[in-house]
Design an enzyme around this catalytic site. Structure first.
Site, PDB file in Angstrom:
ATOM      1  N   HIS A 281      -2.367 -44.670 -12.913  1.00  0.00           N
ATOM      2  CA  HIS A 281      -2.786 -45.680 -13.896  1.00  0.00           C
ATOM      3  C   HIS A 281      -2.928 -47.044 -13.221  1.00  0.00           C
ATOM      4  O   HIS A 281      -2.557 -47.214 -12.069  1.00  0.00           O
ATOM      5  CB  HIS A 281      -1.854 -45.732 -15.110  1.00  0.00           C
ATOM      6  CG  HIS A 281      -0.475 -46.259 -14.848  1.00  0.00           C
ATOM      7  ND1 HIS A 281       0.449 -45.603 -14.068  1.00  0.00           N
ATOM      8  CD2 HIS A 281       0.151 -47.385 -15.288  1.00  0.00           C
ATOM      9  CE1 HIS A 281       1.565 -46.299 -14.040  1.00  0.00           C
ATOM     10  NE2 HIS A 281       1.423 -47.391 -14.764  1.00  0.00           N
TER      11      HIS A 281
ATOM     12  N   HIS B 219      -1.705 -50.128 -13.455  1.00  0.00           N
ATOM     13  CA  HIS B 219      -0.734 -51.200 -13.216  1.00  0.00           C
ATOM     14  C   HIS B 219      -0.538 -51.463 -11.722  1.00  0.00           C
ATOM     15  O   HIS B 219      -0.492 -50.541 -10.909  1.00  0.00           O
ATOM     16  CB  HIS B 219       0.601 -50.871 -13.884  1.00  0.00           C
ATOM     17  CG  HIS B 219       0.555 -51.051 -15.373  1.00  0.00           C
ATOM     18  ND1 HIS B 219       1.445 -50.437 -16.216  1.00  0.00           N
ATOM     19  CD2 HIS B 219      -0.289 -51.761 -16.160  1.00  0.00           C
ATOM     20  CE1 HIS B 219       1.165 -50.782 -17.474  1.00  0.00           C
ATOM     21  NE2 HIS B 219       0.106 -51.573 -17.462  1.00  0.00           N
TER      22      HIS B 219
ATOM     23  N   ASP C  90       1.892 -52.240  -9.856  1.00  0.00           N
ATOM     24  CA  ASP C  90       2.995 -51.629  -9.108  1.00  0.00           C
ATOM     25  C   ASP C  90       2.725 -50.151  -8.790  1.00  0.00           C
ATOM     26  O   ASP C  90       3.566 -49.486  -8.189  1.00  0.00           O
ATOM     27  CB  ASP C  90       4.327 -51.797  -9.852  1.00  0.00           C
ATOM     28  CG  ASP C  90       4.355 -51.122 -11.204  1.00  0.00           C
ATOM     29  OD1 ASP C  90       3.379 -51.255 -11.962  1.00  0.00           O
ATOM     30  OD2 ASP C  90       5.351 -50.439 -11.509  1.00  0.00           O
ATOM     31  N   HIS C  91       1.544 -49.649  -9.154  1.00  0.00           N
ATOM     32  CA  HIS C  91       1.156 -48.279  -8.791  1.00  0.00           C
ATOM     33  C   HIS C  91      -0.074 -48.236  -7.883  1.00  0.00           C
ATOM     34  O   HIS C  91      -0.350 -47.201  -7.280  1.00  0.00           O
ATOM     35  CB  HIS C  91       0.917 -47.447 -10.059  1.00  0.00           C
ATOM     36  CG  HIS C  91       2.164 -47.309 -10.867  1.00  0.00           C
ATOM     37  ND1 HIS C  91       2.946 -46.175 -10.863  1.00  0.00           N
ATOM     38  CD2 HIS C  91       2.806 -48.197 -11.680  1.00  0.00           C
ATOM     39  CE1 HIS C  91       4.007 -46.371 -11.638  1.00  0.00           C
ATOM     40  NE2 HIS C  91       3.952 -47.588 -12.144  1.00  0.00           N
TER      41      HIS C  91
ATOM     42  N   HIS D 226       1.450 -45.213 -22.321  1.00  0.00           N
ATOM     43  CA  HIS D 226       1.883 -46.383 -21.544  1.00  0.00           C
ATOM     44  C   HIS D 226       0.660 -47.272 -21.295  1.00  0.00           C
ATOM     45  O   HIS D 226       0.677 -48.472 -21.558  1.00  0.00           O
ATOM     46  CB  HIS D 226       2.502 -45.888 -20.245  1.00  0.00           C
ATOM     47  CG  HIS D 226       2.914 -46.947 -19.272  1.00  0.00           C
ATOM     48  ND1 HIS D 226       3.953 -47.813 -19.496  1.00  0.00           N
ATOM     49  CD2 HIS D 226       2.420 -47.272 -18.048  1.00  0.00           C
ATOM     50  CE1 HIS D 226       4.076 -48.616 -18.445  1.00  0.00           C
ATOM     51  NE2 HIS D 226       3.152 -48.312 -17.559  1.00  0.00           N
TER      52      HIS D 226
ATOM     53  N   ASP E  55       4.398 -43.190 -15.223  1.00  0.00           N
ATOM     54  CA  ASP E  55       5.036 -43.879 -16.344  1.00  0.00           C
ATOM     55  C   ASP E  55       4.729 -43.224 -17.689  1.00  0.00           C
ATOM     56  O   ASP E  55       4.718 -43.890 -18.728  1.00  0.00           O
ATOM     57  CB  ASP E  55       4.607 -45.358 -16.348  1.00  0.00           C
ATOM     58  CG  ASP E  55       5.070 -46.097 -15.096  1.00  0.00           C
ATOM     59  OD1 ASP E  55       5.793 -45.494 -14.273  1.00  0.00           O
ATOM     60  OD2 ASP E  55       4.701 -47.267 -14.932  1.00  0.00           O
TER      61      ASP E  55
ATOM     62  N   HIS F 280       9.553 -44.448 -11.569  1.00  0.00           N
ATOM     63  CA  HIS F 280      10.532 -45.539 -11.457  1.00  0.00           C
ATOM     64  C   HIS F 280      11.962 -45.029 -11.444  1.00  0.00           C
ATOM     65  O   HIS F 280      12.273 -43.987 -12.006  1.00  0.00           O
ATOM     66  CB  HIS F 280      10.405 -46.510 -12.645  1.00  0.00           C
ATOM     67  CG  HIS F 280       9.168 -47.339 -12.619  1.00  0.00           C
ATOM     68  ND1 HIS F 280       9.108 -48.556 -11.986  1.00  0.00           N
ATOM     69  CD2 HIS F 280       7.949 -47.114 -13.146  1.00  0.00           C
ATOM     70  CE1 HIS F 280       7.889 -49.065 -12.128  1.00  0.00           C
ATOM     71  NE2 HIS F 280       7.159 -48.209 -12.829  1.00  0.00           N
TER      72      HIS F 280
HETATM   73 FE    FE Z   1       5.218 -48.638 -13.321  1.00  0.00          FE
HETATM   74 ZN    ZN Z   2       2.876 -48.808 -15.474  1.00  0.00          ZN
END
Ligand code: FE
Ligand code: ZN
Length: 259
Positions: A60, A62, A64-65, A118, A137, A175
């Site tokens: 996805h 975001h 942080d991915h 999410h 997530d 995570h």
């Molecule tokens: Fe994340």
């Molecule tokens: Zn995420």
């Protein structure tokens, strides 16, 4: 290495509390990474094993991915796979996929599952031969992702698809949130003996600095409150005995948001 060696999954801690995963096909030597929070720890894990990266799978949009995707693509020439539906928010894709499509890593085939909730456009990758599903997530260890874009019924449907996979499937999530997830889960099912035992095991693992992922789908089904919203014991504990499963899921998600 013996020729009977099966696919390998390697867990790589990244950033503060993210995880990326390597999936290695010993037959062809091809190796994929699922999500790239940052490039350096992934490059180091590849180098330590003498593996060459061939594919980058994105779950996805975001940051942080995907923050390290371009660095890793430039360094390795690996091909990037991600959701067609989210192509506008992802790095450039070599392979834009949707639910029902197949992702290929060497001889390994992964099914793309739409797990929106999410985010809208979040996908999971299920590799039956590796007995692994990469959920980031969506389904997480003792939890699920916060609903930033999708609705509760949408996430409930996404989780229901994952819950139908074989119980011995490795759930490779994004995570290290498991300790706080466990504390919350105990407020929903204080008398669940499997959950209490798992919460202790999670505390012990974290005290030693060990990741609590991947988990097994079977233990998630037995202890993760977000997969257990349809059970009568959970419904009655919440005073929602006659509510629909998705409504109970929504209530559990709401409670977690303010936990
Ligand atoms: Fe994340
Ligand atoms: Zn995420």
């Amino acid at each position: 290495m013996p020729s009977s060696t099966g696919p390998e999954v390697v867990t790589i801690p990244c950033l503060k509390d993210n995880y990326a995963y390597l999936l290695h096909d010993p037959a062809t030597g091809d190796t994929a990474v699922v999500d790239v929070p940052e490039a350096a720890p992934i490059a180091a894990a590849l180098k330590a094993r003498g593996w060459t990266l061939t594919d980058i799978l994105i779950t996805h949009h975001h940051h942080d991915h995907i923050g390290g995707v371009e660095d890793l693509r430039r360094a390795t020439g690996a091909e990037v796979w991600g959701a067609a539906a989210d192509a506008g928010r992802l790095p450039p894709l070599d392979h834009a996929v949707a639910e029902g499509d197949v992702v290929r890593v060497g001889d390994l085939e992964g099914a793309v599952i739409d797990v929106s909730g999410h985010t809208v456009g979040h996908v999971a990758f299920h590799f039956p031969e590796a007995r692994a599903v990469f959920t980031a997530d969506s389904l997480m260890a003792l939890g699920c992702g916060r609903l930033f874009e999708g609705t509760a019924p949408q996430m409930w449907e996404s989780l229901s698809k994952l819950a139908a996979l074989p119980r011995d499937t490795l759930v490779c999530s994004g995570h290290e949130y498991t300790r706080s997830n466990a504390r919350f889960a105990l407020t929903i099912e204080p008398d669940n003996a499997d959950l209490r035992a798992r919460a202790e095991a999670v505390d012990a693992a974290r005290a030693e600095g060990r990741p609590t992922v991947p988990s097994r789908l079977g233990e998630e089904l037995d202890t993760n409150p977000f997969l257990r919203a349809g059970l009568s014991g959970v419904k009655s504990h919440l005073g929602m005995s006659s509510a629909a499963d998705a409504e109970v899921f929504a209530e559990i998600r709401r409670r977690k948001d303010s936990f």
